[in-house]
Design a protein around this motif. Sequence first.
Motif, mmCIF file in Angstrom:
data_model
loop_
_atom_site.group_PDB
_atom_site.id
_atom_site.type_symbol
_atom_site.label_atom_id
_atom_site.label_comp_id
_atom_site.label_asym_id
_atom_site.label_seq_id
_atom_site.Cartn_x
_atom_site.Cartn_y
_atom_site.Cartn_z
ATOM 1 N N ASP A 1 6.476 10.717 1.476
ATOM 2 C CA ASP A 1 7.893 10.333 1.383
ATOM 3 C C ASP A 1 8.209 9.075 2.207
ATOM 4 O O ASP A 1 8.896 8.160 1.735
ATOM 5 C CB ASP A 1 8.740 11.516 1.892
ATOM 6 N N ALA A 2 7.695 9.018 3.437
ATOM 7 C CA ALA A 2 7.998 7.878 4.324
ATOM 8 C C ALA A 2 7.416 6.578 3.753
ATOM 9 O O ALA A 2 8.037 5.510 3.845
ATOM 10 C CB ALA A 2 7.456 8.144 5.722
ATOM 11 N N GLN A 3 6.221 6.686 3.146
ATOM 12 C CA GLN A 3 5.621 5.483 2.559
ATOM 13 C C GLN A 3 6.420 4.987 1.359
ATOM 14 O O GLN A 3 6.469 3.783 1.087
ATOM 15 C CB GLN A 3 4.162 5.759 2.154
ATOM 16 N N TRP A 4 7.060 5.894 0.628
ATOM 17 C CA TRP A 4 7.917 5.486 -0.489
ATOM 18 C C TRP A 4 9.103 4.660 0.005
ATOM 19 O O TRP A 4 9.486 3.664 -0.611
ATOM 20 C CB TRP A 4 8.442 6.719 -1.246
ATOM 21 N N GLU A 5 9.683 5.101 1.100
ATOM 22 C CA GLU A 5 10.813 4.385 1.694
ATOM 23 C C GLU A 5 10.424 2.916 1.939
ATOM 24 O O GLU A 5 11.140 1.986 1.586
ATOM 25 C CB GLU A 5 11.133 5.078 3.035
ATOM 26 N N ARG A 6 9.239 2.739 2.535
ATOM 27 C CA ARG A 6 8.709 1.424 2.862
ATOM 28 C C ARG A 6 8.416 0.610 1.595
ATOM 29 O O ARG A 6 8.698 -0.576 1.519
ATOM 30 C CB ARG A 6 7.402 1.620 3.651
ATOM 31 N N ASP B 1 0.020 17.464 -5.391
ATOM 32 C CA ASP B 1 0.604 16.532 -4.426
ATOM 33 C C ASP B 1 0.784 15.134 -5.026
ATOM 34 O O ASP B 1 1.839 14.519 -4.872
ATOM 35 C CB ASP B 1 -0.331 16.434 -3.214
ATOM 36 N N VAL B 2 -0.253 14.623 -5.670
ATOM 37 C CA VAL B 2 -0.176 13.258 -6.217
ATOM 38 C C VAL B 2 0.653 13.249 -7.505
ATOM 39 O O VAL B 2 1.595 12.463 -7.648
ATOM 40 C CB VAL B 2 -1.592 12.688 -6.473
ATOM 41 N N ASN B 3 0.306 14.141 -8.443
ATOM 42 C CA ASN B 3 0.903 14.042 -9.784
ATOM 43 C C ASN B 3 2.336 14.578 -9.835
ATOM 44 O O ASN B 3 3.172 14.029 -10.553
ATOM 45 C CB ASN B 3 0.039 14.791 -10.803
ATOM 46 N N ILE B 4 2.609 15.644 -9.102
ATOM 47 C CA ILE B 4 3.959 16.236 -9.152
ATOM 48 C C ILE B 4 4.827 15.701 -8.012
ATOM 49 O O ILE B 4 5.863 15.072 -8.254
ATOM 50 C CB ILE B 4 3.918 17.781 -9.078
ATOM 51 N N VAL B 5 4.396 15.915 -6.767
ATOM 52 C CA VAL B 5 5.216 15.459 -5.631
ATOM 53 C C VAL B 5 5.357 13.935 -5.683
ATOM 54 O O VAL B 5 6.452 13.400 -5.481
ATOM 55 C CB VAL B 5 4.602 15.925 -4.289
ATOM 56 N N GLY B 6 4.252 13.241 -5.981
ATOM 57 C CA GLY B 6 4.294 11.774 -6.045
ATOM 58 C C GLY B 6 5.311 11.278 -7.068
ATOM 59 O O GLY B 6 6.040 10.322 -6.818
ATOM 60 N N HIS C 1 13.403 7.960 -4.741
ATOM 61 C CA HIS C 1 13.683 6.678 -4.084
ATOM 62 C C HIS C 1 14.182 5.627 -5.076
ATOM 63 O O HIS C 1 14.944 4.733 -4.692
ATOM 64 C CB HIS C 1 12.451 6.222 -3.302
ATOM 65 N N ALA C 2 13.798 5.753 -6.350
ATOM 66 C CA ALA C 2 14.349 4.848 -7.366
ATOM 67 C C ALA C 2 15.845 5.131 -7.552
ATOM 68 O O ALA C 2 16.660 4.199 -7.586
ATOM 69 C CB ALA C 2 13.598 5.016 -8.689
ATOM 70 N N PHE C 3 16.197 6.396 -7.675
ATOM 71 C CA PHE C 3 17.617 6.746 -7.882
ATOM 72 C C PHE C 3 18.479 6.235 -6.718
ATOM 73 O O PHE C 3 19.537 5.643 -6.920
ATOM 74 C CB PHE C 3 17.787 8.266 -7.996
ATOM 75 N N GLN D 1 0.848 -1.189 0.000
ATOM 76 C CA GLN D 1 0.000 0.000 0.000
ATOM 77 C C GLN D 1 0.885 1.240 0.000
ATOM 78 O O GLN D 1 1.870 1.307 0.740
ATOM 79 C CB GLN D 1 -0.932 0.001 1.206
ATOM 80 N N LEU D 2 0.542 2.201 -0.857
ATOM 81 C CA LEU D 2 1.378 3.397 -1.001
ATOM 82 C C LEU D 2 0.531 4.582 -1.429
ATOM 83 O O LEU D 2 -0.189 4.505 -2.422
ATOM 84 C CB LEU D 2 2.463 3.134 -2.071
ATOM 85 N N ASP D 3 0.628 5.665 -0.678
ATOM 86 C CA ASP D 3 0.165 6.968 -1.167
ATOM 87 C C ASP D 3 1.407 7.669 -1.692
ATOM 88 O O ASP D 3 2.294 8.033 -0.916
ATOM 89 C CB ASP D 3 -0.482 7.776 -0.037
ATOM 90 N N VAL D 4 1.478 7.854 -3.001
ATOM 91 C CA VAL D 4 2.724 8.339 -3.622
ATOM 92 C C VAL D 4 3.135 9.731 -3.157
ATOM 93 O O VAL D 4 4.283 10.132 -3.341
ATOM 94 C CB VAL D 4 2.643 8.329 -5.172
ATOM 95 N N SER D 5 2.211 10.474 -2.540
ATOM 96 C CA SER D 5 2.558 11.824 -2.081
ATOM 97 C C SER D 5 3.293 11.815 -0.736
ATOM 98 O O SER D 5 3.676 12.873 -0.233
ATOM 99 C CB SER D 5 1.301 12.699 -1.989
#
Length: 265
Positions: free
Chosen positions: A67-72, A112-117, A124-126, A61-65
Motif C-alpha cells: 500500500d505505501a509503495q502505491w502512494e509513492r 497478494d499480487v493478483n488480488i490485493v495488488g 489509489h487511482a480513485f 519501482q513498485l511492488d503492487v502488493s
Amino acid sequence: GKSLAGKKALVTGGARGIGAAIAQSLARAGASIMIADILDDAGKASAAAIAKEGVATGFVQLDVSDDAQWERAVAATVSTLGGYDILINNAGIEITSLVSEVRAEDARRMCDVNIVGTVLGMKHAFRAMRPGGAAGKGGAVVNIASVAATIAFPSIAVYSGTKSAVDRMTRVGAMEAGKLGYGVRVNCIYPGLIPTDMGLQLANDIVKVGLAPDVNAAVGSVVEQTPLGRLAEVSDIGDAAVFLCSNEARFITGIGLPVDGGMGM
Ligand code: NAD
C-alpha cells in the motif's frame, strides 16, 4: 488526432510482456507513460524503449502488493507526467500446481499480487483521479484478468481464482466509481494464452505436471480450443486496452472483454 493524446498512464508490470506492450500501444495513441514494476533495470529499459514513441516516460519501482509503495508510485506519476488519467493494473504472477500439490505460501503470494495488488491500484487511482484528488480529472482503469477467469484449465486453480476475483472487483469498482461520481470507468480484459515469460513457463509446467507430453502439444491443444486458430499476441491486448481507455469507450464501464480468439466462449 491520436485517441489518447495528452493522457497520463501508469502501467504496472510494464517491464516486459503484456504490460510493456500495452504501454507501447498507449504511447502510440499519444499517452505519456509511467512504467511501474518490481524489476528495476528491466523497468527502466522498457520506459526508455517506449520514449522512442515520442512521449514523456518515467519509471517507478513498485511492488503492487504494498500500500505505501502505491502512494509513492501515484505521487511520482502525477509529478513526473503532470497528471494521472489511466491505470493499467497488469502486474500479476502465476505459480502452476495441481490442486493436490498446492503450497499455501504460493497461493498466498498469488492472492497478494493478483488480488490485493489490483484493489490497491484501484484504491489509489480513485483517490487521485476523483474530483478534489491530486489529479482530479477522472479517468479509466483497465484490470488485466485472464481467460482463466472464465474457463476451467487444469493446474491453475489458485491463479484462476485470483483472476475471477479481479473480474468481480472490476464490477464493484465500476459501480462505486460511477455511483459516487468519480468520473472513472473501470473495465477488465481476459487475455488468452500468450507466449510471454509467464505463458511459456505455464506451457512448460503443463508438461511437468503430466497434462501434456511436450510443450508443442501443450500449446497445440490451446490453439485447437481457439476458434481463430492461434495464440494471442501482446499487441492484441494493447489495442483492446487503448480502446477501453479512449473516448470511443466513454459509455462502457464494468465489463470484462475477452481478447482470446474465442477460446473462452
Ligand atoms: P510476465 O511474467 O511476462 O510479466 C509480468 C510483469 O509483472 C513482470 O515485469 C514482473 O516483474 C511484474 N510483476 C510481477 N509481480 C509484481 C509485483 N508484485 N509488483 C509489480 N510488478 C510485478 O507476465 P505477462 O504474461 O506479461 O502477464 C501480464 C498480466 O497478464 C498478468 O496479470 C497475467 O496474469 C495476465 N495474463 C497473462 C496471460 C499469458 O498467457 N501470458 C494470459 C492471461 C492473462
